[in-house]
Design a protein around this motif. Sequence first.
Motif, PDB file in Angstrom:
ATOM      1  N   LYS A   6      13.824  -7.080 -16.240  1.00  0.00           N
ATOM      2  CA  LYS A   6      13.393  -6.899 -14.873  1.00  0.00           C
ATOM      3  C   LYS A   6      13.246  -8.297 -14.239  1.00  0.00           C
ATOM      4  CE  LYS A   6       9.745  -4.238 -13.239  1.00  0.00           C
ATOM      5  NZ  LYS A   6       8.608  -3.245 -13.268  1.00  0.00           N
ATOM      6  N   GLU A   7      12.770  -9.329 -15.147  1.00  0.00           N
ATOM      7  CA  GLU A   7      12.679 -10.703 -14.329  1.00  0.00           C
ATOM      8  C   GLU A   7      13.850 -11.284 -13.742  1.00  0.00           C
ATOM      9  OE1 GLU A   7      11.891 -15.194 -16.600  1.00  0.00           O
ATOM     10  OE2 GLU A   7      11.332 -13.218 -17.662  1.00  0.00           O
ATOM     11  N   PHE A   8      14.934 -11.240 -14.689  1.00  0.00           N
ATOM     12  CA  PHE A   8      16.386 -11.649 -14.453  1.00  0.00           C
ATOM     13  C   PHE A   8      16.793 -10.783 -12.985  1.00  0.00           C
ATOM     14  CE2 PHE A   8      16.067 -13.881 -18.143  1.00  0.00           C
ATOM     15  CZ  PHE A   8      16.875 -15.440 -17.766  1.00  0.00           C
ATOM     16  N   ARG A   9      16.654  -9.485 -12.801  1.00  0.00           N
ATOM     17  CA  ARG A   9      16.987  -8.508 -11.819  1.00  0.00           C
ATOM     18  C   ARG A   9      16.202  -9.305 -10.425  1.00  0.00           C
ATOM     19  NH1 ARG A   9      15.589  -4.366 -10.713  1.00  0.00           N
ATOM     20  NH2 ARG A   9      14.151  -3.583 -11.940  1.00  0.00           N
ATOM     21  N   THR A  12      17.636 -12.087  -8.942  1.00  0.00           N
ATOM     22  CA  THR A  12      19.011 -12.006  -8.173  1.00  0.00           C
ATOM     23  C   THR A  12      18.757 -11.100  -7.057  1.00  0.00           C
ATOM     24  OG1 THR A  12      19.637 -10.428  -9.793  1.00  0.00           O
ATOM     25  CG2 THR A  12      20.026 -12.689 -10.109  1.00  0.00           C
ATOM     26  N   ASN A  13      17.299 -10.483  -6.920  1.00  0.00           N
ATOM     27  CA  ASN A  13      17.134  -9.421  -6.140  1.00  0.00           C
ATOM     28  C   ASN A  13      18.119  -8.261  -5.980  1.00  0.00           C
ATOM     29  OD1 ASN A  13      15.160 -10.533  -4.434  1.00  0.00           O
ATOM     30  ND2 ASN A  13      16.611 -11.622  -3.265  1.00  0.00           N
ATOM     31  N   MET A  14      18.415  -7.928  -7.447  1.00  0.00           N
ATOM     32  CA  MET A  14      19.317  -6.758  -7.620  1.00  0.00           C
ATOM     33  C   MET A  14      18.488  -5.504  -8.113  1.00  0.00           C
ATOM     34  SD  MET A  14      22.498  -6.967 -10.467  1.00  0.00           S
ATOM     35  CE  MET A  14      23.706  -7.729  -9.247  1.00  0.00           C
ATOM     36  N   THR A  15      18.625  -4.641  -7.537  1.00  0.00           N
ATOM     37  CA  THR A  15      18.221  -3.160  -8.021  1.00  0.00           C
ATOM     38  C   THR A  15      18.684  -2.694  -9.122  1.00  0.00           C
ATOM     39  OG1 THR A  15      19.815  -1.544  -7.066  1.00  0.00           O
ATOM     40  CG2 THR A  15      17.821  -2.539  -5.617  1.00  0.00           C
ATOM     41  N   GLN A  16      17.911  -1.851  -9.994  1.00  0.00           N
ATOM     42  CA  GLN A  16      18.534  -1.055 -11.158  1.00  0.00           C
ATOM     43  C   GLN A  16      19.801  -0.378 -10.820  1.00  0.00           C
ATOM     44  OE1 GLN A  16      15.289   1.357 -11.991  1.00  0.00           O
ATOM     45  NE2 GLN A  16      14.477  -0.297 -13.676  1.00  0.00           N
ATOM     46  N   ALA A  17      19.929   0.321  -9.642  1.00  0.00           N
ATOM     47  CA  ALA A  17      21.113   1.038  -9.488  1.00  0.00           C
ATOM     48  C   ALA A  17      22.223   0.014  -8.891  1.00  0.00           C
ATOM     49  CB  ALA A  17      20.887   1.876  -8.051  1.00  0.00           C
ATOM     50  N   ALA A  18      21.868  -1.229  -8.419  1.00  0.00           N
ATOM     51  CA  ALA A  18      23.101  -2.040  -8.307  1.00  0.00           C
ATOM     52  C   ALA A  18      23.506  -2.598  -9.486  1.00  0.00           C
ATOM     53  CB  ALA A  18      22.644  -3.333  -7.274  1.00  0.00           C
ATOM     54  N   LEU A  19      22.711  -2.904 -10.508  1.00  0.00           N
ATOM     55  CA  LEU A  19      22.945  -3.498 -11.694  1.00  0.00           C
ATOM     56  C   LEU A  19      23.709  -2.327 -12.541  1.00  0.00           C
ATOM     57  CD1 LEU A  19      22.899  -5.697 -13.802  1.00  0.00           C
ATOM     58  CD2 LEU A  19      20.585  -4.712 -14.750  1.00  0.00           C
ATOM     59  N   ALA A  49      24.273  -9.290 -19.187  1.00  0.00           N
ATOM     60  CA  ALA A  49      23.834 -10.845 -19.118  1.00  0.00           C
ATOM     61  C   ALA A  49      24.619 -11.634 -18.068  1.00  0.00           C
ATOM     62  CB  ALA A  49      23.908 -11.538 -20.423  1.00  0.00           C
ATOM     63  N   ARG A  50      25.893 -11.598 -18.204  1.00  0.00           N
ATOM     64  CA  ARG A  50      26.901 -12.120 -17.104  1.00  0.00           C
ATOM     65  C   ARG A  50      26.580 -11.718 -15.784  1.00  0.00           C
ATOM     66  NH1 ARG A  50      33.182 -10.585 -17.310  1.00  0.00           N
ATOM     67  NH2 ARG A  50      32.128  -8.677 -16.051  1.00  0.00           N
ATOM     68  N   THR A  51      26.311 -10.496 -15.344  1.00  0.00           N
ATOM     69  CA  THR A  51      26.066 -10.043 -14.171  1.00  0.00           C
ATOM     70  C   THR A  51      24.569 -10.765 -13.550  1.00  0.00           C
ATOM     71  OG1 THR A  51      27.176  -7.892 -14.724  1.00  0.00           O
ATOM     72  CG2 THR A  51      25.734  -7.961 -12.732  1.00  0.00           C
ATOM     73  N   LEU A  52      23.774 -10.930 -14.588  1.00  0.00           N
ATOM     74  CA  LEU A  52      22.388 -11.511 -13.983  1.00  0.00           C
ATOM     75  C   LEU A  52      22.407 -13.045 -14.049  1.00  0.00           C
ATOM     76  CD1 LEU A  52      20.111  -8.847 -15.680  1.00  0.00           C
ATOM     77  CD2 LEU A  52      20.580  -9.146 -13.084  1.00  0.00           C
ATOM     78  N   GLY A  53      23.445 -13.745 -14.611  1.00  0.00           N
ATOM     79  CA  GLY A  53      23.815 -15.059 -14.490  1.00  0.00           C
ATOM     80  C   GLY A  53      22.873 -15.736 -15.835  1.00  0.00           C
ATOM     81  N   THR A  54      22.836 -15.254 -16.961  1.00  0.00           N
ATOM     82  CA  THR A  54      22.086 -15.573 -18.065  1.00  0.00           C
ATOM     83  C   THR A  54      23.171 -15.111 -19.442  1.00  0.00           C
ATOM     84  OG1 THR A  54      20.148 -15.961 -19.305  1.00  0.00           O
ATOM     85  CG2 THR A  54      20.783 -13.692 -18.390  1.00  0.00           C
ATOM     86  N   SER A  55      22.514 -15.592 -20.394  1.00  0.00           N
ATOM     87  CA  SER A  55      23.176 -15.296 -21.786  1.00  0.00           C
ATOM     88  C   SER A  55      22.417 -14.178 -22.324  1.00  0.00           C
ATOM     89  CB  SER A  55      23.138 -16.344 -22.848  1.00  0.00           C
ATOM     90  OG  SER A  55      21.547 -16.797 -22.923  1.00  0.00           O
ATOM     91  N   VAL A  56      22.985 -13.502 -23.387  1.00  0.00           N
ATOM     92  CA  VAL A  56      22.615 -12.299 -24.091  1.00  0.00           C
ATOM     93  C   VAL A  56      21.275 -12.583 -24.746  1.00  0.00           C
ATOM     94  CG1 VAL A  56      22.943 -10.561 -26.006  1.00  0.00           C
ATOM     95  CG2 VAL A  56      24.665 -11.166 -24.225  1.00  0.00           C
ATOM     96  N   ASP A  57      21.161 -14.039 -25.375  1.00  0.00           N
ATOM     97  CA  ASP A  57      20.173 -14.368 -26.279  1.00  0.00           C
ATOM     98  C   ASP A  57      18.724 -14.668 -25.205  1.00  0.00           C
ATOM     99  OD1 ASP A  57      21.631 -16.543 -25.571  1.00  0.00           O
ATOM    100  OD2 ASP A  57      20.952 -17.480 -27.237  1.00  0.00           O
ATOM    101  N   GLU A  58      19.047 -15.159 -23.856  1.00  0.00           N
ATOM    102  CA  GLU A  58      17.990 -15.557 -22.895  1.00  0.00           C
ATOM    103  C   GLU A  58      17.616 -13.808 -22.541  1.00  0.00           C
ATOM    104  OE1 GLU A  58      16.370 -17.983 -21.484  1.00  0.00           O
ATOM    105  OE2 GLU A  58      17.187 -19.235 -23.227  1.00  0.00           O
ATOM    106  N   LEU A  59      18.175 -12.930 -22.471  1.00  0.00           N
ATOM    107  CA  LEU A  59      18.026 -11.779 -21.753  1.00  0.00           C
ATOM    108  C   LEU A  59      17.372 -10.751 -22.740  1.00  0.00           C
ATOM    109  CD1 LEU A  59      18.216 -10.399 -18.968  1.00  0.00           C
ATOM    110  CD2 LEU A  59      20.585  -9.500 -19.879  1.00  0.00           C
TER     111      LEU A  59
END
Length: 68
Positions: A6-9, A12-19, A49-59
């Motif tokens: 939720k924080e990373f979304r 990036t101003n990304m909705t759940q539907a867009a993700l 993680a890639r879509t939100l611009g982070t790593s798996v262990d950060e997410l």
Amino acid sequence: MQTRMKEFRARTNMTQAALAEAVGVRRETIVFLEKGKYNPSLRLAWQVARTLGTSVDELFIFGGEEDE
């Protein structure tokens, strides 16, 4: 499992539907992931993680007996 999706979304101003569309799952899957009710496959975790611009262990925060 805990998640920071939720924080990373929000960053990036990304909705759940867009993700969901970006990673090829239903919006409900994203809801369950964000609530910690669903453990993703490694591939899905990596895609999110890639879509939100982070790593798996950060997410995703794995650990504790409830994750076993």
